[in-house]
Scaffold this motif. Structure first.
Motif, PDB file in Angstrom:
ATOM      1  N   ILE A   1       0.842  -1.202   0.000  1.00 21.38           N
ATOM      2  CA  ILE A   1       0.000   0.000   0.000  1.00 21.38           C
ATOM      3  C   ILE A   1       0.877   1.253   0.000  1.00 21.38           C
ATOM      4  O   ILE A   1       0.592   2.229  -0.709  1.00 21.38           O
ATOM      5  CB  ILE A   1      -0.975  -0.005   1.198  1.00 21.38           C
ATOM      6  CG1 ILE A   1      -2.008  -1.114   1.012  1.00 21.38           C
ATOM      7  CG2 ILE A   1      -1.655   1.346   1.372  1.00 21.38           C
ATOM      8  CD1 ILE A   1      -2.880  -1.354   2.233  1.00 21.38           C
TER       9      ILE A   1
ATOM     10  N   ARG B   1      -8.349   2.260  -3.507  1.00 24.23           N
ATOM     11  CA  ARG B   1      -8.599   1.938  -4.916  1.00 24.23           C
ATOM     12  C   ARG B   1      -9.787   2.749  -5.443  1.00 24.23           C
ATOM     13  O   ARG B   1      -9.754   3.304  -6.541  1.00 24.23           O
ATOM     14  CB  ARG B   1      -8.894   0.428  -5.048  1.00 24.23           C
ATOM     15  CG  ARG B   1      -8.114  -0.208  -6.160  1.00 24.23           C
ATOM     16  CD  ARG B   1      -8.407  -1.688  -6.319  1.00 24.23           C
ATOM     17  NE  ARG B   1      -7.588  -2.476  -5.410  1.00 24.23           N
ATOM     18  CZ  ARG B   1      -8.053  -3.326  -4.514  1.00 24.23           C
ATOM     19  NH1 ARG B   1      -9.335  -3.547  -4.395  1.00 24.23           N
ATOM     20  NH2 ARG B   1      -7.243  -3.961  -3.731  1.00 24.23           N
ATOM     21  N   ASP B   2     -10.838   2.848  -4.636  1.00 25.03           N
ATOM     22  CA  ASP B   2     -12.034   3.610  -5.005  1.00 25.03           C
ATOM     23  C   ASP B   2     -11.708   5.099  -5.147  1.00 25.03           C
ATOM     24  O   ASP B   2     -12.135   5.752  -6.095  1.00 25.03           O
ATOM     25  CB  ASP B   2     -13.130   3.384  -3.961  1.00 25.03           C
ATOM     26  CG  ASP B   2     -14.431   4.055  -4.317  1.00 25.03           C
ATOM     27  OD1 ASP B   2     -14.879   3.888  -5.482  1.00 25.03           O
ATOM     28  OD2 ASP B   2     -14.978   4.751  -3.442  1.00 25.03           O
TER      29      ASP B   2
ATOM     30  N   GLN C   1      -7.374  -0.741   1.575  1.00 19.90           N
ATOM     31  CA  GLN C   1      -6.912  -0.929   0.202  1.00 19.90           C
ATOM     32  C   GLN C   1      -8.075  -0.730  -0.783  1.00 19.90           C
ATOM     33  O   GLN C   1      -7.918  -0.079  -1.813  1.00 19.90           O
ATOM     34  CB  GLN C   1      -6.314  -2.344   0.068  1.00 19.90           C
ATOM     35  CG  GLN C   1      -5.391  -2.532  -1.089  1.00 19.90           C
ATOM     36  CD  GLN C   1      -4.735  -3.919  -1.038  1.00 19.90           C
ATOM     37  OE1 GLN C   1      -5.289  -4.868  -0.504  1.00 19.90           O
ATOM     38  NE2 GLN C   1      -3.543  -4.010  -1.598  1.00 19.90           N
ATOM     39  N   GLU C   2      -9.251  -1.269  -0.447  1.00 21.27           N
ATOM     40  CA  GLU C   2     -10.439  -1.107  -1.305  1.00 21.27           C
ATOM     41  C   GLU C   2     -10.816   0.381  -1.409  1.00 21.27           C
ATOM     42  O   GLU C   2     -11.109   0.869  -2.502  1.00 21.27           O
ATOM     43  CB  GLU C   2     -11.619  -1.902  -0.739  1.00 21.27           C
ATOM     44  CG  GLU C   2     -11.509  -3.403  -0.886  1.00 21.27           C
ATOM     45  CD  GLU C   2     -11.644  -3.858  -2.316  1.00 21.27           C
ATOM     46  OE1 GLU C   2     -12.477  -3.302  -3.070  1.00 21.27           O
ATOM     47  OE2 GLU C   2     -10.889  -4.783  -2.697  1.00 21.27           O
ATOM     48  N   LYS C   3     -10.813   1.080  -0.281  1.00 23.56           N
ATOM     49  CA  LYS C   3     -11.197   2.495  -0.280  1.00 23.56           C
ATOM     50  C   LYS C   3     -10.181   3.337  -1.042  1.00 23.56           C
ATOM     51  O   LYS C   3     -10.564   4.257  -1.775  1.00 23.56           O
ATOM     52  CB  LYS C   3     -11.365   3.001   1.147  1.00 23.56           C
ATOM     53  CG  LYS C   3     -12.625   2.448   1.788  1.00 23.56           C
ATOM     54  CD  LYS C   3     -12.823   2.965   3.184  1.00 23.56           C
ATOM     55  CE  LYS C   3     -14.087   2.317   3.733  1.00 23.56           C
ATOM     56  NZ  LYS C   3     -14.295   2.611   5.115  1.00 23.56           N
TER      57      LYS C   3
ATOM     58  N   ILE D   1      -8.780   6.478  -5.820  1.00 23.72           N
ATOM     59  CA  ILE D   1      -7.936   6.668  -6.998  1.00 23.72           C
ATOM     60  C   ILE D   1      -8.773   6.570  -8.277  1.00 23.72           C
ATOM     61  O   ILE D   1      -8.586   7.351  -9.220  1.00 23.72           O
ATOM     62  CB  ILE D   1      -6.761   5.671  -6.999  1.00 23.72           C
ATOM     63  CG1 ILE D   1      -5.787   6.042  -5.893  1.00 23.72           C
ATOM     64  CG2 ILE D   1      -6.044   5.644  -8.348  1.00 23.72           C
ATOM     65  CD1 ILE D   1      -4.652   5.086  -5.670  1.00 23.72           C
ATOM     66  N   SER D   2      -9.714   5.632  -8.319  1.00 21.42           N
ATOM     67  CA  SER D   2     -10.553   5.519  -9.528  1.00 21.42           C
ATOM     68  C   SER D   2     -11.456   6.752  -9.669  1.00 21.42           C
ATOM     69  O   SER D   2     -11.696   7.226 -10.782  1.00 21.42           O
ATOM     70  CB  SER D   2     -11.378   4.233  -9.524  1.00 21.42           C
ATOM     71  OG  SER D   2     -12.401   4.289  -8.571  1.00 21.42           O
TER      72      SER D   2
ATOM     73  N   ASN E   1       0.730   0.082  -4.542  1.00 26.14           N
ATOM     74  CA  ASN E   1       0.397  -1.149  -5.254  1.00 26.14           C
ATOM     75  C   ASN E   1      -0.929  -1.627  -4.679  1.00 26.14           C
ATOM     76  O   ASN E   1      -0.961  -2.269  -3.630  1.00 26.14           O
ATOM     77  CB  ASN E   1       1.492  -2.209  -5.067  1.00 26.14           C
ATOM     78  CG  ASN E   1       1.165  -3.503  -5.788  1.00 26.14           C
ATOM     79  OD1 ASN E   1       0.163  -3.598  -6.498  1.00 26.14           O
ATOM     80  ND2 ASN E   1       2.016  -4.492  -5.591  1.00 26.14           N
ATOM     81  N   LEU E   2      -1.998  -1.319  -5.327  1.00 26.64           N
ATOM     82  CA  LEU E   2      -3.333  -1.598  -4.799  1.00 26.64           C
ATOM     83  C   LEU E   2      -4.018  -2.752  -5.527  1.00 26.64           C
ATOM     84  O   LEU E   2      -5.228  -2.918  -5.437  1.00 26.64           O
ATOM     85  CB  LEU E   2      -4.196  -0.335  -4.887  1.00 26.64           C
ATOM     86  CG  LEU E   2      -3.631   0.876  -4.143  1.00 26.64           C
ATOM     87  CD1 LEU E   2      -4.514   2.090  -4.386  1.00 26.64           C
ATOM     88  CD2 LEU E   2      -3.496   0.594  -2.674  1.00 26.64           C
ATOM     89  N   LYS E   3      -3.229  -3.593  -6.202  1.00 24.30           N
ATOM     90  CA  LYS E   3      -3.812  -4.732  -6.895  1.00 24.30           C
ATOM     91  C   LYS E   3      -4.370  -5.721  -5.877  1.00 24.30           C
ATOM     92  O   LYS E   3      -3.810  -5.907  -4.804  1.00 24.30           O
ATOM     93  CB  LYS E   3      -2.760  -5.444  -7.748  1.00 24.30           C
ATOM     94  CG  LYS E   3      -2.251  -4.623  -8.898  1.00 24.30           C
ATOM     95  CD  LYS E   3      -1.204  -5.406  -9.656  1.00 24.30           C
ATOM     96  CE  LYS E   3      -0.576  -4.548 -10.729  1.00 24.30           C
ATOM     97  NZ  LYS E   3       0.567  -5.205 -11.355  1.00 24.30           N
ATOM     98  N   LYS E   4      -5.468  -6.366  -6.252  1.00 26.09           N
ATOM     99  CA  LYS E   4      -6.052  -7.382  -5.372  1.00 26.09           C
ATOM    100  C   LYS E   4      -5.151  -8.606  -5.386  1.00 26.09           C
ATOM    101  O   LYS E   4      -4.754  -9.073  -6.438  1.00 26.09           O
ATOM    102  CB  LYS E   4      -7.447  -7.778  -5.847  1.00 26.09           C
ATOM    103  CG  LYS E   4      -8.494  -6.732  -5.584  1.00 26.09           C
ATOM    104  CD  LYS E   4      -9.864  -7.270  -5.911  1.00 26.09           C
ATOM    105  CE  LYS E   4     -10.912  -6.216  -5.596  1.00 26.09           C
ATOM    106  NZ  LYS E   4     -12.260  -6.715  -5.832  1.00 26.09           N
TER     107      LYS E   4
END
Length: 181
Positions: A132, A168-169, A164-166, A171-172, A136-139
């Motif tokens: 993190i 990723r959200d 990590q999910e948040k 960043i998207s 690197n936020l890959k699942k």
């Protein structure tokens, strides 16, 4: 000649007269010889009746022996080699050492497995945090198994996975809004 201590293979038994002359001996060649055992020599001519237990060395071998002055001042002696007297003790000592070594190995292996069960999840969670920090936020499906763990490491894994999910959200969304601008 047939006197034997149970469990002892090499029992020596003899009787000397009041002058130290061997009257009877388990080894026929030693009959009619003078006593050389220091305990027998010290008992010769003694007025006191009784028994004595001691040890002596003969031809480089140690013997444990019992002596008894008989009513006619003859001395009855029975002796057994030290190795035979303590054979069971040596056997028990060897077995105890083997058991102790086995127990040490068993407890070491158990301790290693126990320590690994604690430290491995912590190392994996630390690796997740490191990923993190590098964004690197890959699942990683391998890390999902730590979410199912009970205890503190499971709770930390759930929190990190959620973070990590948040991220990723976030960043998207930033990518989406920056494309719209």
């Amino acid at each position: 000649n047939s006197i034997q201590i149970t469990g002892m293979e090499h029992t020596t038994c003899y009787v000397t007269d009041e002058k130290g002359l061997t009257i009877s001996h388990t080894e026929p060649a030693l009959r009619a010889s003078l006593a050389t055992n220091p305990h027998v020599i010290s008992m010769l001519g003694a007025e006191a009746q009784g028994a004595l237990i001691g040890s002596y060395v003969e031809e480089g071998q140690e013997f444990y022996s019992a002596y008894m002055t008989l009513n006619n001042n003859w001395i009855f002696v029975i002796a057994v080699p030290e190795k035979e007297v303590f054979a069971k003790v040596y056997q028990i000592r060897t077995q105890a050492m083997m058991i102790a070594i086995f127990a040490l190995l068993l407890f070491s292996a158990t301790g290693y497995l126990f320590a690994s069960s604690i430290s491995l999840p912590i190392h994996k969670i630390t690796a997740m945090l490191h990923d993190i920090s590098l964004l690197n936020l890959k699942k990683n499906e391998k890390n999902r198994k730590f979410i199912k763990r009970k205890g503190e490491t499971g709770e930390m894994a759930v929190a990190i996975y959620g973070m990590q999910e948040k991220l990723r959200d976030v960043i998207s969304r930033i990518s989406k809004y920056s494309g719209e601008l």
